[in-house]
Design an enzyme around this catalytic site. Structure first.
Site, PDB file in Angstrom:
ATOM      1  N   ASP A  72       0.879  -1.434  -0.272  1.00 31.22           N
ATOM      2  CA  ASP A  72      -0.214  -0.175  -0.333  1.00 31.22           C
ATOM      3  C   ASP A  72       0.769   1.105   0.095  1.00 31.22           C
ATOM      4  O   ASP A  72       0.859   2.273  -0.753  1.00 31.22           O
ATOM      5  CB  ASP A  72      -0.941  -0.230   1.489  1.00 31.22           C
ATOM      6  N   ASP A  75       5.059   0.738   4.075  1.00 35.32           N
ATOM      7  CA  ASP A  75       4.404  -0.856   4.738  1.00 35.32           C
ATOM      8  C   ASP A  75       4.619  -1.515   3.291  1.00 35.32           C
ATOM      9  O   ASP A  75       4.360  -1.621   2.593  1.00 35.32           O
ATOM     10  CB  ASP A  75       3.417  -0.520   5.922  1.00 35.32           C
ATOM     11  N   TYR A 224      -7.717   1.804   7.640  1.00 29.78           N
ATOM     12  CA  TYR A 224      -8.468   2.025   7.099  1.00 29.78           C
ATOM     13  C   TYR A 224      -9.566   1.803   6.501  1.00 29.78           C
ATOM     14  O   TYR A 224     -10.400   0.795   6.083  1.00 29.78           O
ATOM     15  CB  TYR A 224      -7.893   1.471   5.315  1.00 29.78           C
ATOM     16  N   GLU A 427       5.034  10.026   3.798  1.00 38.22           N
ATOM     17  CA  GLU A 427       4.996   9.028   3.664  1.00 38.22           C
ATOM     18  C   GLU A 427       4.358   8.868   2.119  1.00 38.22           C
ATOM     19  O   GLU A 427       4.301   9.555   1.220  1.00 38.22           O
ATOM     20  CB  GLU A 427       4.467   7.696   4.427  1.00 38.22           C
TER      21      GLU A 427
END
Ligand SMILES: *[C@@H]1O[C@H](CO)[C@@H](O)[C@H](O)[C@H]1NC(C)=O
Ligand SMILES: *[C@@H]1O[C@H](CO)[C@@H](O)[C@H](O)[C@H]1NC(C)=O
Ligand SMILES: *[C@@H]1O[C@H](CO)[C@@H](O)[C@H](O)[C@H]1NC(C)=O
Ligand SMILES: *[C@@H]1O[C@H](CO)[C@@H](O)[C@H](O)[C@H]1NC(C)=O
Length: 450
Positions: A72, A75, A224, A427
């Site tokens: 994703d 990670d 999520y 990120e």
């Protein structure tokens, strides 16, 4: 003569306040980012060579092969809801803006990026009403730092099924497969037909067994949560209507539409903004376009902006949130809504991301860009050197430049720190780049890139 020319350019840059950015180069670079996120066995034509095979034992409860797909973000979890939305948006952009993609030379690489996702969805859809929603655990994965190629952590997998349904996830995956079908039917009709068959089955599953995938299993709640599935039921139906002309799907969309009480645009959790412009295009019904136009007008006029001009909607992923807003406004512009204004704004917002503040938020693009992206794989030196929390804490730049990735982005005051531990601003994420690519392709198609 040359001097005068340089002077004129300098003056132009000074007067307009913006230099020119090479959207074509950025669009093509973005496809490299998707290669860096690949899980599973990498193909011979893999261009991002610092990545290798990983997670080759990802399996379902009955040993089904679940290798492949995308990590994703920074990670190593394969979150299905994010992955399917990413693929839908990539396919949507390529479908509507093939000319922009062609000009950038990015058609083939984007088709490959899409297929890397759809091949995985086909594996994960093990029977009509069983779909693997996730591989890897957020809770477990976030305990370690290192290379995906070296992973030894447990990789549980999670499914949705008739007793634990996920209409949001199943319908979004149906949207992804349908949008991809529309692209692949001219490339390989055998493959395309397989995609459409699975899309219809997944949509039936979503429609017949209602529920939020967030309620189906615990692990996803780290990361999520879905706020509802009605928007995905509409969005998925709209895509299937586009691909099949079957009025059943339009009735599905129209039946659920009035139950949507909120309107907060277009992002990985909220699909209604995308559904409105798609339905506007497919039906010509003015209510959908009016809604999008009102939304865009309001956002452009009233939404908070940073001092340097970024439309600021959310702290986490500020840039991608703005890119998704601009994507639906550009699609509305293509249907005749305030085209000049929306396009000029989209260019301004994208230029902010590419360097108009003196800093590019796309890794590897421009002179100054993020060097300490929160990304486990990119932060690791080549083996055999060890990689663990030492690399996470190190202030040294990432050994690998994760080219083409858009970072989370700045805060409300254009404040940003290029620090690895700050996953809010630094990120990168497969969802971030998908909408961003769509906007770039549109601007290229409109002739805003040289
Ligand atoms: C259905 O899915 C739930 C949630 O992932 C899981 O706990 C359950 O074991 C699944 N049912 C079957 C029959 O596999
Ligand atoms: C077309 O797709 C089918 C099904 O995935 C595959 O078996 C076949 O090799 C593909 N054909 C080409 C020319 O790639
Ligand atoms: C998801 O929802 C659960 C409760 O259902 C909550 O405990 C958790 O904090 C939420 N996670 C996120 C990322 O919002
Ligand atoms: C759907 O209908 C439109 C307009 O009549 C037509 O152009 C298109 O080819 C049809 N598509 C399919 C898949 O039947």
């Amino acid at each position: 003569m040359k001097f005068v020319f340089v002077l004129v350019i300098a003056l132009l840059v000074y007067v307009t306040g913006t230099a020119c950015y090479n959207y074509k180069e950025v669009l093509e670079m973005s496809t490299l980012f998707y290669e860096a996120q690949r899980s599973g066995k990498l193909p011979a034509d893999q261009r991002v060579k610092w990545r290798g095979d990983s997670a080759l034992n990802d399996k379902g409860a009955n040993g089904e092969d679940l290798t492949g797909g995308y990590y994703d973000a920074g990670d190593f979890v394969k979150f299905g809801f994010q992955m399917s939305f990413t693929v839908t948006v990539l396919a949507w952009g390529l479908l509507e803006h093939k000319a922009g993609y062609t000009a950038a030379g990015a058609v083939d690489d984007t088709l490959k990026a899409i297929k890397w996702g759809t091949d995985y969805f086909l594996k994960a859809h093990v029977s009509d009403n069983v779909f693997y929603a996730q591989a890897g655990s957020g809770w477990i994965d976030h305990q370690t730092w290192g290379r995906p190629e070296d992973m030894t952590e447990a990789r549980p997998t999670y499914q949705i099924n008739a007793t634990h349904p996920g209409s949001d996830l199943a319908a979004e995956t149906a949207a992804a497969l349908t949008a991809s079908y529309l692209l692949f039917k001219d490339v390989n009709s055998t493959y395309a037909d397989i995609l459409l068959t699975h899309a219809k089955q997944l949509y039936d599953f979503a429609w017949n067994y209602r529920g939020k995938y967030t309620d189906a299993f615990d692990d996803v709640r780290c990361c999520y949560n879905s706020s509802g599935y009605e928007d995905e039921l509409i969005w998925g139906a709209a895509w299937l209507y586009r691909a099949t002309n079957d009025s059943k799907y339009l009735s599905y969309a129209e039946e659920v539409y009035p139950t949507i009480q909120y309107y907060i645009g277009f992002n990985w959790d909220q699909k209604i903004g995308g559904a409105d412009v798609l339905l506007a295009k497919l039906t010509g019904d003015s209510k959908y376009l009016t809604k999008t136009k009102n939304y865009c007008d309001n956002m452009l006029a009233n939404q908070q902006r940073t001092p340097k001009g970024l439309i600021f909607i959310t702290q986490w992923g500020s840039l991608m949130t703005t890119a998704y807003l601009m994507e639906i406004c550009l699609e509305a512009a293509a249907l005749g809504a305030n085209a000049e204004q929306y396009r000029a704004e989209a260019k301004k917002q994208i230029d902010y991301m590419l360097g108009s503040t003196g800093f590019s938020y796309v890794v590897g693009y421009g002179d100054k860009y993020p060097l300490h992206v929160h990304h486990k794989a990119a932060s690791c030196p080549d083996p055999p050197a060890t990689c663990d929390w030492t690399q996470f804490s190190s202030t040294a730049p990432n050994p690998h430049v994760i080219k083409g990735a858009l970072v989370g982005g700045p805060g409300a005051n254009d404040d940003y720190e290029d620090v690895r531990s700050n996953y809010v601003v630094n990120e990168v994420d497969t969802v971030y780049n998908a909408g961003f690519q769509g906007v770039l392709a549109t601007l290229i198609e409109l002739g805003y890139s040289d």
